[in-house]
Design an enzyme around this catalytic site. Structure first.
Site, PDB file in Angstrom:
ATOM      1  N   ASN A  18      -1.235  33.081  60.233  1.00 50.97           N
ATOM      2  CA  ASN A  18      -2.208  31.737  59.992  1.00 50.97           C
ATOM      3  C   ASN A  18      -1.827  30.985  61.051  1.00 50.97           C
ATOM      4  OD1 ASN A  18      -3.789  32.424  57.771  1.00 50.97           O
ATOM      5  ND2 ASN A  18      -1.871  31.468  56.324  1.00 50.97           N
ATOM      6  N   ARG A  58      -4.284  55.731  43.342  1.00 52.18           N
ATOM      7  CA  ARG A  58      -4.651  56.990  42.923  1.00 52.18           C
ATOM      8  C   ARG A  58      -6.291  57.366  42.373  1.00 52.18           C
ATOM      9  NH1 ARG A  58      -0.198  58.606  38.923  1.00 52.18           N
ATOM     10  NH2 ARG A  58      -0.934  56.698  38.574  1.00 52.18           N
ATOM     11  N   ARG A 106       3.983  58.140  47.238  1.00 55.12           N
ATOM     12  CA  ARG A 106       2.865  58.740  47.877  1.00 55.12           C
ATOM     13  C   ARG A 106       1.920  57.327  47.937  1.00 55.12           C
ATOM     14  NH1 ARG A 106       3.617  63.016  44.225  1.00 55.12           N
ATOM     15  NH2 ARG A 106       1.771  62.089  42.878  1.00 55.12           N
ATOM     16  N   GLU A 162       0.497  35.684  49.996  1.00 54.87           N
ATOM     17  CA  GLU A 162       0.298  36.921  50.639  1.00 54.87           C
ATOM     18  C   GLU A 162       1.094  38.055  49.790  1.00 54.87           C
ATOM     19  OE1 GLU A 162       3.997  34.921  52.867  1.00 54.87           O
ATOM     20  OE2 GLU A 162       2.096  34.403  51.531  1.00 54.87           O
ATOM     21  N   ASP A 200       4.264  42.674  50.135  1.00 58.79           N
ATOM     22  CA  ASP A 200       4.209  41.411  50.946  1.00 58.79           C
ATOM     23  C   ASP A 200       3.734  41.637  52.458  1.00 58.79           C
ATOM     24  OD1 ASP A 200       5.364  38.348  50.687  1.00 58.79           O
ATOM     25  OD2 ASP A 200       5.803  39.168  52.358  1.00 58.79           O
TER      26      ASP A 200
END
Length: 384
Positions: free
Chosen positions: A260, A284, A312, A296, A252
């Site tokens: 905005n 990956r 990761r 969003e 998010d």
């Protein structure tokens, strides 16, 4: 120019494929006509009270041999086409083209015998019927059609000049007129064929565009919620069958409403597109997928990846956004755009709905703890 080239190439490939399929279908009727015509020629003397065909002193039995060849070749190819397990196989269309050439040479030899023997009264109506049959059957492929028509027509013209008792200019014009009618008919039928193909290609392109609109977010170009749900179901099914891992990250954009309000909706759209690009850069490999779930909110799906892989990717996404540094002056978190991330890991017999709910809960805790961070789902935090 570059925009039309792929479409033209697609149409040419589609047309070539349709011609290949069409010949294996239409040649069936053409072969049946050849069988009937050859049986008529072979049985012509048996059903007549007179000897209608004068016998040439040399070579003997040419007409009978060519008709047996037509009968055998047509019957054999019909049987093969009927019994073939894959009727759209490439070798079937090649076989059909080969038998068309063989039949053309056989009929050219038979018409030579007719004319050289003085049996002229059957030539024009019989040849016209045979050539128009070829036109109706093979109009969609000019090379295959001409492969049949040209040898027959040239042999008739040559034999008429050489052996006819009194060939007239009108007689010659009759054969030229027949050739002109065949060519004009081929052009007309082929134009209808290409028009139908273009309409078919346009429908295929429209269906593909509709499928793209139904599966991808128009603003960012990545998968939409519907597409993501399908990918998630497929990934869970695959993980269930193979016993593999699966992880999900809910993303998010922090304080996007403020962005905005401060920069405007157009700048907000640019921001969402850039965030989507960074999501795609953070995954990956091509097996991973990203989607915009709405507003969003984004999601990352990691088939074959567990907790470590998700951590990761989450770190890489945060690092990339920090480096690209999209200005967000009204954010209380940082001076650039940041994201909060919620990580959930799939376990056997877990549904997609539960996996999404857990990622959403982890995202909620990341936002609750100050945003601009990632958080793993912790079952101990959820109410019993």
């Amino acid at each position: 120019m570059t925009a039309t080239q792929p479409r033209c190439l697609n149409f040419e490939l589609h047309a070539a494929e349709m011609r290949r399929q069409a010949i294996t279908v239409s040649v069936n009727w053409f072969l049946w006509v050849n069988i009937l015509f050859s049986l008529f020629i072979l049985g012509r003397n048996y059903f007549s009270t007179e000897q209608l065909i004068a016998q040439l002193p040399r070579p003997p039995y040419v007409l009978e041999s060519t008709m047996v060849l037509v009968l055998a070749a047509s019957s054999s190819v019909l049987f093969i086409l009927r019994m073939a397990p894959d009727r759209e196989a490439l070798w079937l269309s090649q076989l059909a083209k080969g038998v068309v050439l063989l039949l053309s040479l056989a009929w050219a030899a038979s018409f030579y015998v007719f004319i050289a023997s003085g049996d002229l009264e059957i030539i024009f109506p019989f040849a016209a019927l045979l050539l128009f049959t070829a036109l109706i059957s093979l109009y969609f492929d000019a090379r295959v059609l001409l492969t049949f028509i040209v040898p027959v027509w040239l042999m008739i013209l040559f034999s008429t000049v050489m052996y006819a008792p009194s060939p007239t200019v009108l007689h010659m014009l009759l054969w030229v007129l027949l050739a002109a009618m065949l060519e004009s008919g081929r052009r007309m039928l082929n134009s209808w064929f290409l028009l139908a193909l273009r309409r078919s290609q346009e429908k295929r392109d429209l269906i593909k565009q509709l499928e793209t609109l139904a599966s991808f977010d128009p603003l960012t170009g990545i998968a939409n919620r519907r597409n993501f749900q399908q990918q998630l179901d497929n990934a869970i099914h695959e993980a269930t069958l193979t016993g593999g891992e699966l992880a999900m990250i809910m993303v998010d954009v922090d304080h996007f409403k403020r962005f905005n309000d401060h920069y405007g909706h157009q700048a907000g759209d640019v921001c969402l597109r850039e965030v989507a690009n960074q999501l795609k850069s953070a995954i990956r490999n091509k097996n991973d997928s990203v989607a915009r779930l709405g507003g969003e909110e984004f999601a990352i799906l990691l088939p074959g990846g567990g907790r470590d892989a998700a951590l990761r990717v989450a770190r890489r996404l945060a690092w990339r956004l920090e480096n690209v540094a999209i200005e967000h002056a009204d954010s209380p978190v940082a001076k650039h755009v940041t994201v909060s991330q919620g990580i959930s890991v799939w376990k056997p017999e877990m549904s997609g709905t539960v996996l999404i709910a857990q990622a959403d809960a982890a995202l909620y805790h990341a936002k609750e703890n100050g945003r601009n961070r990632w958080n793993e789902y912790d079952v101990s935090r959820e109410p019993v």
